[in-house]
Scaffold this active site. Sequence first.
Site, PDB file in Angstrom:
ATOM      1  N   TRP A  77       0.805  -1.133   0.018  1.00 36.82           N
ATOM      2  CA  TRP A  77       0.065   0.032  -0.122  1.00 36.82           C
ATOM      3  C   TRP A  77       0.849   1.370  -0.107  1.00 36.82           C
ATOM      4  O   TRP A  77       0.359   2.253  -0.711  1.00 36.82           O
ATOM      5  CB  TRP A  77      -0.968  -0.103   1.267  1.00 36.82           C
ATOM      6  CG  TRP A  77      -2.005  -1.244   1.143  1.00 36.82           C
ATOM      7  CD1 TRP A  77      -2.041  -2.114   1.993  1.00 36.82           C
ATOM      8  CD2 TRP A  77      -2.990  -1.445  -0.011  1.00 36.82           C
ATOM      9  NE1 TRP A  77      -3.008  -2.982   1.545  1.00 36.82           N
ATOM     10  CE2 TRP A  77      -3.571  -2.600   0.257  1.00 36.82           C
ATOM     11  CE3 TRP A  77      -3.306  -0.760  -1.143  1.00 36.82           C
ATOM     12  CZ2 TRP A  77      -4.498  -3.030  -0.468  1.00 36.82           C
ATOM     13  CZ3 TRP A  77      -4.089  -1.119  -1.970  1.00 36.82           C
ATOM     14  CH2 TRP A  77      -5.017  -2.335  -1.866  1.00 36.82           C
ATOM     15  N   LYS A 123     -12.238  -2.194   6.701  1.00 34.77           N
ATOM     16  CA  LYS A 123     -11.429  -2.766   7.679  1.00 34.77           C
ATOM     17  C   LYS A 123     -11.858  -3.000   8.902  1.00 34.77           C
ATOM     18  O   LYS A 123     -12.002  -4.025   9.596  1.00 34.77           O
ATOM     19  CB  LYS A 123      -9.886  -2.398   7.631  1.00 34.77           C
ATOM     20  CG  LYS A 123      -9.268  -2.222   6.155  1.00 34.77           C
ATOM     21  CD  LYS A 123      -8.864  -3.422   5.574  1.00 34.77           C
ATOM     22  CE  LYS A 123      -9.006  -3.149   3.875  1.00 34.77           C
ATOM     23  NZ  LYS A 123      -7.778  -2.458   3.555  1.00 34.77           N
ATOM     24  N   ASP A 125      -1.572   6.497   6.438  1.00 36.91           N
ATOM     25  CA  ASP A 125      -2.553   5.656   6.027  1.00 36.91           C
ATOM     26  C   ASP A 125      -2.838   4.653   7.219  1.00 36.91           C
ATOM     27  O   ASP A 125      -1.927   4.067   7.580  1.00 36.91           O
ATOM     28  CB  ASP A 125      -2.125   4.622   4.838  1.00 36.91           C
ATOM     29  CG  ASP A 125      -3.231   3.907   4.128  1.00 36.91           C
ATOM     30  OD1 ASP A 125      -4.314   3.570   5.124  1.00 36.91           O
ATOM     31  OD2 ASP A 125      -2.993   3.124   3.407  1.00 36.91           O
TER      32      ASP A 125
HETATM   33  C1  LIG Z   1      -7.215  -1.844   2.152  1.00 40.80           C
HETATM   34  C2  LIG Z   1      -6.110  -1.048   2.252  1.00 40.80           C
HETATM   35  C3  LIG Z   1      -5.830   0.188   1.256  1.00 40.80           C
HETATM   36  C4  LIG Z   1      -6.594   0.098   0.042  1.00 40.80           C
HETATM   37  O1  LIG Z   1      -8.039   0.412   0.312  1.00 40.80           O
HETATM   38  P1  LIG Z   1      -9.143   0.716  -0.915  1.00 40.80           P
HETATM   39  O2  LIG Z   1     -10.272   1.244  -0.020  1.00 40.80           O
HETATM   40  O3  LIG Z   1      -9.377  -0.696  -1.387  1.00 40.80           O
HETATM   41  O4  LIG Z   1      -8.541   1.864  -1.848  1.00 40.80           O
HETATM   42  C5  LIG Z   1      -4.884   0.978   1.162  1.00 40.80           C
HETATM   43  N1  LIG Z   1      -4.009   1.038   2.352  1.00 40.80           N
HETATM   44  C6  LIG Z   1      -4.169   0.175   3.454  1.00 40.80           C
HETATM   45  C7  LIG Z   1      -3.400   0.167   4.576  1.00 40.80           C
HETATM   46  C8  LIG Z   1      -5.099  -1.071   3.367  1.00 40.80           C
HETATM   47  O5  LIG Z   1      -5.192  -1.968   4.344  1.00 40.80           O
END
Ligand SMILES: *Cc1c(COP(=O)(O)O)cnc(C)c1O
Length: 360
Positions: free
Chosen positions: A102, A196, A172
Amino acid sequence: MARVYNFSAGPSMLPEEVLKKAASEMLDYKGSGQSVMEMSHRSKIYQSIIDEAQSLIRELMNIPDNYKVLFLQGGASTQFAAIPLNFMNGSGKADYVITGQWAKKAFAEAQKYGDVKVVASSADKTFSYIPKTTKEDFRQDADYAYICMNNTIYGTVYKELPDTGDVPLIADISSCFLSEPIDVSKFAVVYGGAQKNVAPAGLTIVIVREDFLGKARDITPTMLDYKVHADNGSMYNTPPCYTIYICKLVLEWIKGLGGLEKMKEINEKKAKLLYDFLDSSKMFRGTVVPEDRSLMNVPFVTDSDELNAKFIKEAEANGFVNLKGHRTVGGMRASIYNAMPIEGVEKLVAFMKKFEEENS
Ligand SMILES: *Cc1c(COP(=O)(O)O)cnc(C)c1O
């Protein structure tokens, strides 16, 4: 009907209490004669839902008054572009730490917009640790420094934030959102997809310091301009109404448990059960260095691909689903987000013990 224990990395389990509450309010939300799915986002009753979600997240995360909370769409992946477009506007430099897929994707996207540097990476050991950095590693004229706090695929987490000096820090937090208290004031921006730990898919939450807003590049699409969303209370266009409503129910659930300190305590207990077993097992082992282990995502392997496959198959037949590791890592991964009950982890560990006995 029996519900399974879903160890998916996302979308993932929601608290059963939340699902039941949503079901009970499905046809008639609080005497409105309609479902939240059907409401105008401009209605008074919907405004009360989004306002409540906003105030609960502020309360639970202890978000300072000089931060805006935005309820957006497009997933975390859309923010990979929105971040440089909004914030890479001084020196045009940004520094990224690469701790997994990511972070790598965010870095690749930012490269389209300016002078982006990899400050450190743990790619050399399949991202099984968090690379150490010092203030000197970060260019002090960079517009921001970027980290992925919890690495969903590899199962690592920052337990201590990097010292970036005066460079604003962006993180993030998709896969550790609301899993434990964080000090929002240490960041210029934290953001994440909700699927999540916070709500179903479709909602992305961005928490941004006000003085950091309003400097988007001219070419920034209106929908990616955080200031536009901040000025319009996340109602510039139709927000993901129903997902925000479920988010509100999840926030109420966390508050009912006792807030993020309590959530952390529960999450630590769950993770310890699993890690202690992995450390004692002769068949299974965790793939992450102990000091950087995530509370949320626990990757593990056996020494044999066949045994991994057999385990995943038998686990599924016993009601433990989505334990297959990410395609880039292989093996297994148990995502044990907030909504995974402690019994789910206890039963998984018991199942793993039994599997080990039967197969060694
Ligand atoms: C799942 C995830 C993403 C991607 O998320 P989307 O909503 O599918 O774009 C980005 N960063 C992390 C840390 C993730 O776990």
